[in-house]
Scaffold this motif. Structure first.
Motif, PDB file in Angstrom:
ATOM      1  N   HIS A  28      -1.451  -3.467   1.194  1.00  0.00           N
ATOM      2  CA  HIS A  28      -1.156  -3.769  -0.198  1.00  0.00           C
ATOM      3  C   HIS A  28      -2.458  -4.145  -0.915  1.00  0.00           C
ATOM      4  O   HIS A  28      -2.609  -5.273  -1.393  1.00  0.00           O
ATOM      5  N   PRO A  29      -3.429  -3.220  -0.995  1.00  0.00           N
ATOM      6  CA  PRO A  29      -4.686  -3.547  -1.675  1.00  0.00           C
ATOM      7  C   PRO A  29      -4.444  -3.816  -3.153  1.00  0.00           C
ATOM      8  O   PRO A  29      -3.506  -3.281  -3.740  1.00  0.00           O
ATOM      9  N   VAL A  40     -10.973   1.742  -0.583  1.00  0.00           N
ATOM     10  CA  VAL A  40     -12.335   2.181  -0.896  1.00  0.00           C
ATOM     11  C   VAL A  40     -12.483   3.683  -0.690  1.00  0.00           C
ATOM     12  O   VAL A  40     -12.097   4.221   0.351  1.00  0.00           O
ATOM     13  N   ILE A  41     -13.054   4.337  -1.691  1.00  0.00           N
ATOM     14  CA  ILE A  41     -13.347   5.768  -1.647  1.00  0.00           C
ATOM     15  C   ILE A  41     -14.845   5.914  -1.831  1.00  0.00           C
ATOM     16  O   ILE A  41     -15.393   5.478  -2.842  1.00  0.00           O
ATOM     17  N   ARG A  42     -15.507   6.522  -0.839  1.00  0.00           N
ATOM     18  CA  ARG A  42     -16.959   6.640  -0.896  1.00  0.00           C
ATOM     19  C   ARG A  42     -17.371   8.097  -0.863  1.00  0.00           C
ATOM     20  O   ARG A  42     -16.882   8.882  -0.054  1.00  0.00           O
ATOM     21  N   ALA A  92      -3.386   5.781  -4.131  1.00  0.00           N
ATOM     22  CA  ALA A  92      -3.468   4.325  -4.267  1.00  0.00           C
ATOM     23  C   ALA A  92      -2.659   3.832  -5.461  1.00  0.00           C
ATOM     24  O   ALA A  92      -1.912   2.859  -5.365  1.00  0.00           O
ATOM     25  N   ALA A  93      -2.788   4.514  -6.595  1.00  0.00           N
ATOM     26  CA  ALA A  93      -2.105   4.079  -7.817  1.00  0.00           C
ATOM     27  C   ALA A  93      -0.595   4.275  -7.737  1.00  0.00           C
ATOM     28  O   ALA A  93       0.170   3.376  -8.095  1.00  0.00           O
ATOM     29  N   VAL A 152      -1.533   0.180  -6.603  1.00  0.00           N
ATOM     30  CA  VAL A 152      -2.782  -0.537  -6.890  1.00  0.00           C
ATOM     31  C   VAL A 152      -2.998  -0.486  -8.404  1.00  0.00           C
ATOM     32  O   VAL A 152      -3.052   0.597  -8.983  1.00  0.00           O
ATOM     33  N   PRO A 153      -3.139  -1.638  -9.074  1.00  0.00           N
ATOM     34  CA  PRO A 153      -3.190  -1.662 -10.533  1.00  0.00           C
ATOM     35  C   PRO A 153      -4.566  -1.422 -11.161  1.00  0.00           C
ATOM     36  O   PRO A 153      -4.678  -1.272 -12.363  1.00  0.00           O
TER      37      PRO A 153
END
Length: 194
Positions: free
Chosen positions: A51-52, A79-81, A98-99, A104-105
């Motif tokens: 739950h990031p 994290v996206i790198r 993620a969204a 993820v807000p």
């Protein structure tokens, strides 16, 4: 579900997520250390799901460690790198995941000083597979030769790409920042909600 429960049961919407990252960046800047939870207990808790509270898109540069920079631990950040923080279909798909699936807000695009990909783009290096990245950056920065201005312009372009991709979806905040690898300072920009 808008917002997620993280950090001791505190509901983290976009505003609280950004506030937490800003505070964490100040903590890291002042101490050079971070208090992110990487304990055995946290690993066990996270085995049940993630739950990031924020997505961070940043460069693959080994000197840029988002969890440390924002004083976060396991499970806090998605994290996206990619070299130069360049946004393409794979990165957008990860941000959408993620969204929309993890709720993820907030998404933060984090550029950094002394970026090799931005430097290569400024120098016009476009050979090999790396050229895919440097040509994308070059298209964004144009003839800009100031590394800081080019870095910011590149990050702003990634923010714009993400906002356009998420348009019409759930309410989601997207903002940008630049991390100074020498001082540890995070300079925020473009805090308008997207």
């Amino acid at each position: 579900m808008r917002g997620v429960f993280s950090r001791g049961g505190i509901k983290m919407d976009a505003e609280k997520s950004l506030e937490f990252l800003r505070k964490g960046a100040k903590t890291y800047e002042a101490s050079g250390a971070y208090d992110g939870d990487v304990s055995k207990q946290m690993r066990e808790r996270l085995s049940k799901g993630q739950h990031p509270f924020a997505t961070v898109v940043t460069c693959s540069d080994s000197r840029v460690i988002p969890e440390a920079i924002f004083s976060c631990g396991m499970g806090d950040l998605f994290v996206i790198r990619t070299a130069g923080s360049v946004i393409g279909a794979h990165e957008l798909a990860s941000i959408e995941y993620a969204a929309h699936h993890l709720h993820v807000p907030l998404t933060v695009v984090l550029g950094h000083t002394h970026c090799g990909a931005v430097g290569a783009a400024i120098a016009g290096e476009t050979e090999g597979n790396v050229g895919v990245i440097t040509r994308a950056i070059r298209a964004t920065i144009g003839n800009e030769t100031d590394p800081m201005k080019a870095t910011r312009r590149n990050a702003e372009n990634s923010v714009r790409c993400i906002r356009e991709d998420l348009q019409g979806g759930e309410a989601h905040r997207v903002c940008g920042a630049v991390y100074d690898i020498e001082t540890g300072v995070v300079t925020w920009f473009d805090d308008a909600e997207g």
